[in-house]
Design an enzyme around this catalytic site. Sequence first.
Site, short mmCIF file in Angstrom:
data_model
loop_
_atom_site.label_atom_id
_atom_site.label_comp_id
_atom_site.label_asym_id
_atom_site.label_seq_id
_atom_site.Cartn_x
_atom_site.Cartn_y
_atom_site.Cartn_z
N LEU A 279 0.85 -1.21 0.00
CA LEU A 279 0.00 0.00 0.00
C LEU A 279 0.87 1.25 0.00
O LEU A 279 1.99 1.24 0.50
CB LEU A 279 -0.94 0.01 1.21
N GLU B 136 0.81 5.38 1.14
CA GLU B 136 0.06 6.27 2.02
C GLU B 136 -0.73 7.27 1.18
O GLU B 136 -0.31 7.66 0.10
CB GLU B 136 1.02 6.96 2.98
N CYS C 43 9.92 4.67 3.59
CA CYS C 43 10.40 3.38 3.10
C CYS C 43 11.38 3.39 1.94
O CYS C 43 12.28 2.55 1.91
CB CYS C 43 9.20 2.50 2.76
N LYS D 134 4.01 13.49 0.90
CA LYS D 134 3.18 13.45 -0.30
C LYS D 134 1.79 13.95 0.10
O LYS D 134 1.52 14.14 1.30
CB LYS D 134 3.13 12.04 -0.90
P1 NAD Z 1 4.85 2.45 12.21
O1 NAD Z 1 6.02 2.99 12.95
O2 NAD Z 1 3.76 3.36 11.79
O3 NAD Z 1 4.16 1.28 13.08
C1 NAD Z 1 4.87 0.28 13.74
C2 NAD Z 1 4.21 0.08 15.10
O4 NAD Z 1 4.80 -1.06 15.74
C3 NAD Z 1 4.40 1.25 16.06
O5 NAD Z 1 3.14 1.73 16.48
C4 NAD Z 1 5.20 0.65 17.23
O6 NAD Z 1 4.85 1.19 18.49
C5 NAD Z 1 4.81 -0.81 17.14
N1 NAD Z 1 5.75 -1.73 17.79
C6 NAD Z 1 7.12 -1.72 17.74
N2 NAD Z 1 7.61 -2.74 18.47
C7 NAD Z 1 6.55 -3.40 19.01
C8 NAD Z 1 6.42 -4.52 19.87
N3 NAD Z 1 7.49 -5.20 20.29
N4 NAD Z 1 5.17 -4.91 20.22
C9 NAD Z 1 4.08 -4.24 19.79
N5 NAD Z 1 4.13 -3.17 18.98
C10 NAD Z 1 5.36 -2.75 18.59
O7 NAD Z 1 5.45 1.67 10.95
P2 NAD Z 1 4.68 1.36 9.58
O8 NAD Z 1 4.79 2.52 8.66
O9 NAD Z 1 3.36 0.77 9.87
O10 NAD Z 1 5.65 0.24 8.98
C11 NAD Z 1 5.68 -1.06 9.51
C12 NAD Z 1 6.42 -1.95 8.54
O11 NAD Z 1 5.70 -2.00 7.30
C13 NAD Z 1 7.82 -1.47 8.17
O12 NAD Z 1 8.65 -2.59 8.01
C14 NAD Z 1 7.63 -0.77 6.85
O13 NAD Z 1 8.79 -0.82 6.05
C15 NAD Z 1 6.54 -1.59 6.21
N6 NAD Z 1 5.70 -0.88 5.23
C16 NAD Z 1 5.27 0.39 5.48
C17 NAD Z 1 4.42 1.04 4.56
C18 NAD Z 1 3.92 2.44 4.80
O14 NAD Z 1 3.27 2.97 3.90
N7 NAD Z 1 4.15 3.06 5.93
C19 NAD Z 1 4.00 0.36 3.42
C20 NAD Z 1 4.44 -0.94 3.21
C21 NAD Z 1 5.30 -1.55 4.14
C1 UGA Z 2 5.70 3.55 -1.39
C2 UGA Z 2 5.23 2.55 -2.46
O1 UGA Z 2 4.54 3.25 -3.50
C3 UGA Z 2 4.32 1.48 -1.86
O2 UGA Z 2 4.00 0.51 -2.85
C4 UGA Z 2 5.06 0.81 -0.69
O3 UGA Z 2 4.21 -0.15 -0.08
C5 UGA Z 2 5.47 1.85 0.32
O4 UGA Z 2 6.31 2.84 -0.32
C6 UGA Z 2 6.26 1.31 1.46
O5 UGA Z 2 6.86 0.25 1.36
O6 UGA Z 2 6.27 2.02 2.46
P1 UGA Z 2 4.62 5.66 -0.21
O7 UGA Z 2 6.02 5.94 0.21
O8 UGA Z 2 3.57 5.67 0.81
O9 UGA Z 2 4.54 4.23 -0.93
O10 UGA Z 2 4.18 6.72 -1.34
P2 UGA Z 2 4.54 6.89 -2.90
O11 UGA Z 2 3.29 7.23 -3.60
O12 UGA Z 2 5.30 5.75 -3.43
O13 UGA Z 2 5.45 8.18 -2.90
C7 UGA Z 2 6.76 8.16 -2.36
C8 UGA Z 2 7.44 9.48 -2.64
O14 UGA Z 2 7.73 9.62 -4.03
C9 UGA Z 2 6.61 10.71 -2.27
O15 UGA Z 2 7.44 11.69 -1.71
C10 UGA Z 2 6.05 11.16 -3.61
O16 UGA Z 2 5.70 12.52 -3.62
C11 UGA Z 2 7.24 10.87 -4.51
N1 UGA Z 2 6.87 10.70 -5.95
C12 UGA Z 2 6.02 9.72 -6.33
C13 UGA Z 2 7.46 11.53 -6.90
O17 UGA Z 2 8.26 12.42 -6.57
N2 UGA Z 2 7.13 11.34 -8.22
C14 UGA Z 2 6.27 10.36 -8.64
O18 UGA Z 2 6.03 10.25 -9.85
C15 UGA Z 2 5.70 9.54 -7.66
#
Ligand code: NAD
Ligand code: UGA
Length: 458
Positions: free
Chosen positions: A162, A164, A275, A338
């Site tokens: 996903l 954000e 990420c 973003k």
């Molecule tokens: P986040 O920091 O928003 O959430 C992680 C949560 O885990 C926090 O609330 C923290 O308090 C909790 N936590 C940490 N240790 C813990 C424990 N021992 N027990 C219970 N809770 C605990 O992070 P996120 O953005 O949700 O990312 C999580 C993972 O998913 C990362 O590996 C990230 O790379 C991946 N990911 C993130 C996104 C994104 O859009 N943010 C998208 C795809 C994948």
């Molecule tokens: C990105 C990936 O798109 C997701 O598939 C992935 O799950 C996620 O990282 C993750 O692992 O955390 P995200 O970082 O939430 O998602 O948002 P994006 O839409 O990818 O944008 C990332 C950054 O690139 C932003 O700063 C955005 O403004 C920038 N961007 C995006 C550009 O500068 N140009 C573009 O054409 C697209």
Amino acid sequence: MKFKKEILCIGAGYVGGPTMAMIACKCPQYRVNVVDILPEKITKWNSDTLPIYEPGLDEIVKKARGRNLFFTTDIEAGIKAADIIFVSVNTPTKTYGVGAGMAADLQYWEKTARQILDCAESSKIIVEKSTLPVKTAQAMERILNSGKNGVQFEVLSNPEFLAEGTAIKDLENPDRVLIGSQQTESGLKARDQLVAIYANWVAADRIVTSNIWSSELSKLVANAFLAQRISSINAISSLCEKTEADVSEVAKAVGMDTRIGSRFLNASVGFGGSCFKKDILNLVYLCRHYGLEQEADYWEGVIRINEHQKERFVLNMLTAMFNTLAGKKICLFGFAFKADTGDTRETPALTVAGRLVEENAQVVISDPKALDNARLDTRNIKGDIQFVEDPYAAARDCHAIAIMTEWALYRSLDYEKIFNSMQQPAFIFDGRNITDHDKLFEIGFNVFPIGKPKKVHF
Ligand code: NAD
Ligand code: UGA
């Protein structure tokens, strides 16, 4: 009501919260429990003001919360009751010791594995939802299967894709769901249980299964490829500025080739988010670990160009504004990394704000959703920074506006009114190419887009 299965998610963050809300909504036959170590976060998940802003999230949480979706801090009870445990804790870049600044910090991850081992009284499927270095499942299995009470654990990899701002749309209609498992009888059986959950709303041909290492690696590679596209177009944007080519026209012409595709080719001030940088650094670290120096250098280039793009943006401002920013008031439109999110992790706006303060500029930050985070992020920057939500008030008396985030709001402001309230000559640096540059020029602004000819009145 008797539920078919108990699902637990450890980590109620940007991924854990929305992902579990979607599963609970689509699968009323499963009980979904989400836990976190931060009580204040759990309180927010149980309130009307959720801890994250994400379009459509409130509705799905409201639909399932209290029915089959529960947020608590009781991790131990959650583990005991669960059949399937998603682990969605944070995996930031390590800041200490071996691999500092490159490798993933797996301390939260390992703590979770040990806690599961300590509390579990029955066999469970453990699902890696966090993004992890390839081969982490092996470490997880070694920890989990070091127990002596005969409890069996099967580890699956199910990375989340996903983005954000569009999380709910992405979860509801994913390009694919990836599930990696060991190719053993028990591994495949566990995989099928996870497939059965997603099959409640995702078409069968979008649920892709693979071996567990391919699944772990695919997540890092997907983010590296996406970021690489942005760095590629950003590298071209500098060349456009030198040659009077227009980066949007180039991106359109290139992207119409179906082999290349049109998405993720928007030149910008640079990519941010929690990420892209972390996952590429992780990939670079893995390559180096296996002695693949050329490959590591190649991927590191994606980050280098991104850092360069942010610096280039600031240097363009400095040059355009007569080589001094000292004492000048500069308004940043947007601070989130973003649009449609309040998240500011790794936002280019923080780098730009810091560099402007170094040049002794006064910085006014405006954003519809990210001002609380902006206050926290900038607390260590020693300089004149103000926070003003209303963009008209924020831009008043400023010498320049820099558009940092592509919020729709900034496309449709009354720029004539803004221009008339600013210091003259007024500058606009459009770090997202979202405004009508001809119109802004007609109003009187000196306009500096990314990768397009500048429009100046002198
Ligand atoms: P986040 O920091 O928003 O959430 C992680 C949560 O885990 C926090 O609330 C923290 O308090 C909790 N936590 C940490 N240790 C813990 C424990 N021992 N027990 C219970 N809770 C605990 O992070 P996120 O953005 O949700 O990312 C999580 C993972 O998913 C990362 O590996 C990230 O790379 C991946 N990911 C993130 C996104 C994104 O859009 N943010 C998208 C795809 C994948
Ligand atoms: C990105 C990936 O798109 C997701 O598939 C992935 O799950 C996620 O990282 C993750 O692992 O955390 P995200 O970082 O939430 O998602 O948002 P994006 O839409 O990818 O944008 C990332 C950054 O690139 C932003 O700063 C955005 O403004 C920038 N961007 C995006 C550009 O500068 N140009 C573009 O054409 C697209």
